[in-house]
Design an enzyme around this catalytic site. Structure first.
Site, short mmCIF file in Angstrom:
data_model
loop_
_atom_site.label_atom_id
_atom_site.label_comp_id
_atom_site.label_asym_id
_atom_site.label_seq_id
_atom_site.Cartn_x
_atom_site.Cartn_y
_atom_site.Cartn_z
N ASP A 34 0.84 -1.20 0.00
CA ASP A 34 0.00 0.00 0.00
C ASP A 34 0.88 1.25 0.00
OD1 ASP A 34 -2.09 -1.65 0.13
OD2 ASP A 34 -2.76 -1.09 2.16
N SER A 83 -37.65 -1.78 -11.86
CA SER A 83 -37.43 -2.47 -10.58
C SER A 83 -37.84 -3.93 -10.74
CB SER A 83 -38.22 -1.78 -9.48
OG SER A 83 -39.57 -1.85 -9.80
N GLU A 113 -28.47 -14.88 -7.95
CA GLU A 113 -27.45 -14.03 -7.33
C GLU A 113 -28.00 -13.32 -6.11
OE1 GLU A 113 -26.51 -12.17 -11.03
OE2 GLU A 113 -27.79 -10.44 -10.62
N LYS A 115 -29.25 -10.33 -3.69
CA LYS A 115 -29.93 -9.04 -3.86
C LYS A 115 -29.27 -8.08 -2.88
CE LYS A 115 -34.46 -6.87 -4.21
NZ LYS A 115 -33.97 -5.59 -3.82
S1 IVH Z 1 -31.24 -6.79 -11.53
C1 IVH Z 1 -34.79 -4.62 -14.01
N1 IVH Z 1 -29.79 -7.82 -9.69
O1 IVH Z 1 -32.97 -4.39 -6.59
C2 IVH Z 1 -34.09 -4.53 -12.75
N2 IVH Z 1 -31.07 -5.91 -9.13
O2 IVH Z 1 -36.18 -3.69 -7.33
C3 IVH Z 1 -33.01 -5.50 -12.76
N3 IVH Z 1 -30.76 -5.15 -6.83
O3 IVH Z 1 -33.36 -1.52 -8.50
C4 IVH Z 1 -32.20 -5.37 -11.59
N4 IVH Z 1 -29.31 -6.67 -6.25
O4 IVH Z 1 -31.20 -1.78 -7.26
C5 IVH Z 1 -30.64 -6.84 -9.98
N5 IVH Z 1 -28.40 -8.86 -8.15
C6 IVH Z 1 -29.26 -7.88 -8.45
C7 IVH Z 1 -29.65 -6.92 -7.52
C8 IVH Z 1 -30.57 -5.94 -7.90
C9 IVH Z 1 -29.98 -5.61 -5.85
C10 IVH Z 1 -31.65 -3.98 -6.68
C11 IVH Z 1 -31.62 -3.01 -7.81
C12 IVH Z 1 -33.01 -2.85 -8.29
C13 IVH Z 1 -33.81 -3.44 -7.18
C14 IVH Z 1 -34.99 -4.19 -7.74
#
Ligand code: IVH
Length: 680
Positions: A34, A83, A113, A115
């Site tokens: 570092d 969303s 994956e 969330k």
């Molecule tokens: S895919 C069309 N993958 O969850 C939206 N979203 O309500 C596709 N999120 O706004 C999103 N982890 O901020 C996706 N592995 C993931 C996610 C993820 C968190 C959030 C994202 C999105 C909300 C869905």
């Protein structure tokens, strides 16, 4: 150095540092220490400062931040940010599976994956270089937070390989638990409200005005997909792998499952193991892997039909109520807090939880000895959500709210239409006095940092302060040698006594607070219902404390956001002789009680005509020091020349600056010299 050679060296250092960033952030495989990295970065930063024309827009020096954004511009998303539909049960998932299979001719593979529980972000790369980072906003347009996002190590500033000319990477910005905890500890220490959860902390951090502050927040970027024309992959899984080759981190967890049973096993595993992750997640995201199949299933206006989020249920446990503390706050409100049998809940031990107010206890019909249900959802702070009445001991007695202040014994009052009970003895009830002092010195009020960390308690215990005006009468001799017991990490008590440096820091901090603008002083006074925003509006309307103090109710109510309750509280405040005396003493001490006083009139001409360079770290924020210089007629300059009058040097002043000042025979003064100069 020859100009060509400079450019070459900047290019070389930029390249080398990009490569080391890649090893460190993307591969978790650093190749240099570092320290060595910081040396290279410093070399590059120095060169870029001297020859800004050769600096690359995606320079690794941007990680350190330094850009100040006053107001974030907005930008329209090229593709709307949708969303996801949420599900909470196996039944919902089976329904999702049946629905999509009904629309497809063969069983889809599901990519599973995590969330991530953070803030969605869109990263725009043009010819492989990060040019813009935009928050989700309303899904159609969001805030441009590029400078802040560039400080996040796991966001690649440039991509390599066969990257399309225009690429949008989407993902989530999260704050790992460790960063969240240290940030909140720091905030509590300086009297700021801690963030309720890592998501709020991440979102608040992205909107900071100074990007070098963002750089210190430990944020991480988690990629979840990319958009663009003619992308060279056909499945979600391959896409993430290709993006990894271009320079992004692979997701921490990514599995392909051939059917919904596999998805459910994945969910069950992460339900049990999510505690082992260093960052917050609130569920699992399931996506159809093939783009072709995604297109066949399609999207609605709000969310894709090819993906779904499974949200983990909030965790809940039952634990016995041991006792209740009734705590008195700054405004006299009495808050009941339950002491619980310590219990493990979603990774932390819960010992206490708020019972909010008298009505909450009554509505839940809480009895002594009850088993209480405690829940922790997205919020880090545990909540009492119910009572296990079937387990109530037969002779249990209902909890009754105290009728008198547990500290000073005064009978509690209750305002019509409000749930809170409060102690009306505001002038003599110790927690209220201390609470007002703590509020007065807090960051958003008078910002007297040097009085944080329990020092108010100590001053109070030694009877040195009874109200906020007393702070301005404190002397060196009163403070020197005062003792305070602090706990070390093993819980052992140690006595600390104030030595010269801490005493000077306290006095300097108090002196500096005299230049805090009127609107913040007004907030600092702690008038009930007058928050930061209302204080600002009142200050702008009345300009002077005397006008505010004598304003009739109608005029107070003509100010935006001031309703009857606020107006009455202001009138009450100024009707009390004790408060008027405090304001008078503060005024005499030099605290700002008018808008134009602090904006137009300097406090003295002691630095008139002097050009001053401020360099290093001081006992008060540098910006405040600069304001004080201006208020005393001085001018702040940024680079040393023979016209510089003196350098004001704090701790860690840069060696280059010191050398230059010495070579030009420019005097270097310490922070103490400075205070003496303006206080003389
Ligand atoms: S895919 C069309 N993958 O969850 C939206 N979203 O309500 C596709 N999120 O706004 C999103 N982890 O901020 C996706 N592995 C993931 C996610 C993820 C968190 C959030 C994202 C999105 C909300 C869905």
């Amino acid at each position: 150095m020859e100009m060509d050679a400079v450019k070459e060296q900047i290019d070389r250092l930029t390249e080398e540092l990009h490569q080391h960033n890649y090893y460190y952030y993307m591969l978790d495989d650093p190749r240099i220490s570092d320290y060595d990295f910081d040396q290279l970065l410093k070399q590059l930063a120095d060169l870029e400062r001297a020859y800004p024309q050769y600096a690359h827009p995606d320079s690794p020096t941007q990680r350190v931040g330094g850009t100040v954004t006053k107001q974030f511009a907005t930008a329209r998303h090229v593709y709307p940010m949708l969303s996801l539909g949420n599900t909470y049960s196996e039944g919902d998932l089976l329904e999702f599976d049946t629905r999509v299979r009904g629309l497809l001719s063969r069983q889809p593979d599901y990519a599973c994956e995590l969330k991530y529980d953070g803030v969605a972000i869109s990263l725009i790369y043009e010819r492989g270089v990060l040019v813009r980072a935009v928050t989700r906003g309303d899904g159609v347009q969001g805030d441009v937070v590029t400078a802040n996002v560039k400080t996040i190590g796991s966001v690649p500033l440039r991509l390599t390989g066969n990257v399309p000319a225009l690429l949008e990477a989407r993902g989530e910005i999260v704050m790992p638990f460790a960063s969240f905890e240290s940030l909140n500890a720091e905030r509590e220490e300086i009297g700021e409200t801690p963030f309720a959860n890592p998501r709020n902390a991440a979102s608040g951090s992205l909107k900071l005005q100074n990007s070098s502050e963002v750089a210190k927040r430990g944020l991480q970027f988690k990629l979840y997909y990319a958009l663009g024309e003619n992308l060279p992959f056909k499945t979600h899984y391959d896409g993430l792998q290709t993006l990894h080759q271009w320079g992004f981190r692979m997701p921490d967890v990514l599995d392909l499952k051939p059917d919904i049973q596999g998805v459910m096993d994945f969910i069950a595993y992460w339900h049990d193991h999510k505690k082992s992750l260093p960052f917050p997640i609130d569920g699992i995201v399931i996506k159809i892997n093939s783009f072709e199949q995604q297109a066949q299933v399609g999207s609605t206006a709000k969310s894709p039909r090819w993906a779904i989020a499974y949200k983990f249920p909030a965790e809940r446990v039952a634990t016995p109520l041991l006792s209740i503390d009734f705590q008195v706050g700054r405004t006299g409100i009495v808050t009941p807090v339950a002491n619980l049998q310590p219990v493990n809940l979603a990774g932390t031990v819960v010992k206490r939880a708020t019972l909010n107010n008298r009505d909450f206890i009554k509505d839940m019909d809480i009895h002594y000895g009850d088993m209480l249900y405690v829940e922790k959802g997205g919020e880090i702070i545990p909540k009492i959500v119910g009572v296990a009445t079937e387990q109530r001991p037969v002779d249990a007695k209902p909890v009754s709210f105290v009728t008198h202040c547990p500290v000073c014994g005064t009978e509690l009052h209750h305002n019509e239409g409000e749930a809170g009970m409060f102690c009306p003895n505001e002038l003599h009830c110790a927690p209220q006095i201390k609470g007002r002092l703590e509020h007065f010195i807090s960051r958003k009020a008078m910002n007297i940092d040097s009085l944080g960390e329990g020092k108010i308690d100590m001053l109070f215990a030694h009877d040195l302060v009874q109200n906020v005006a007393d702070l301005y009468t404190l002397t060196y001799d009163q403070l020197y040698g005062l003792e305070k017991v602090v706990e070390d990490e093993n819980g052992k008590g140690r006595v600390l006594s104030f030595k010269e440096k801490s005493v000077r820091n306290i006095l300097n901090g108090i002196e500096a607070s005299k230049s805090i603008p009127f609107e913040r002083v007004l907030f600092a006074l702690g008038i009930r219902y007058v928050g930061e925003v209302t204080a600002k509006k009142l200050a702008r309307h009345f300009h002077h404390i005397d006008a505010l103090a004598s304003a009739p109710k109608e005029e107070l109510m003509s100010v935006e956001d001031v309703g009857e309750r606020v107006a009455e509280s202001i009138i009450d405040f100024f009707n009390k002789t004790e408060n008027l005396e405090i304001v008078m003493h503060l005024h005499e001490a030099g605290v700002q009680f008018a808008i134009d006083e602090q904006q137009n009139r300097p406090s003295s001409q002691k630095l008139n005509g002097l050009s001053i360079i401020v360099s290093g770290v001081f006992s008060i924020p540098r910006d405040e020091l600069k304001t004080i210089i201006e208020q005393h007629g001085g001018k702040n300059v940024s680079s040393i020349s023979k016209n510089t009058s003196f350098v004001l040097a704090g701790d860690k002043m840069g060696p280059e600056k010191r050398k230059k000042a010495e070579s030009l025979n420019i005097p270097i003064y310490s922070e103490d010299d400075f205070w003496k100069m303006i206080q003389e």
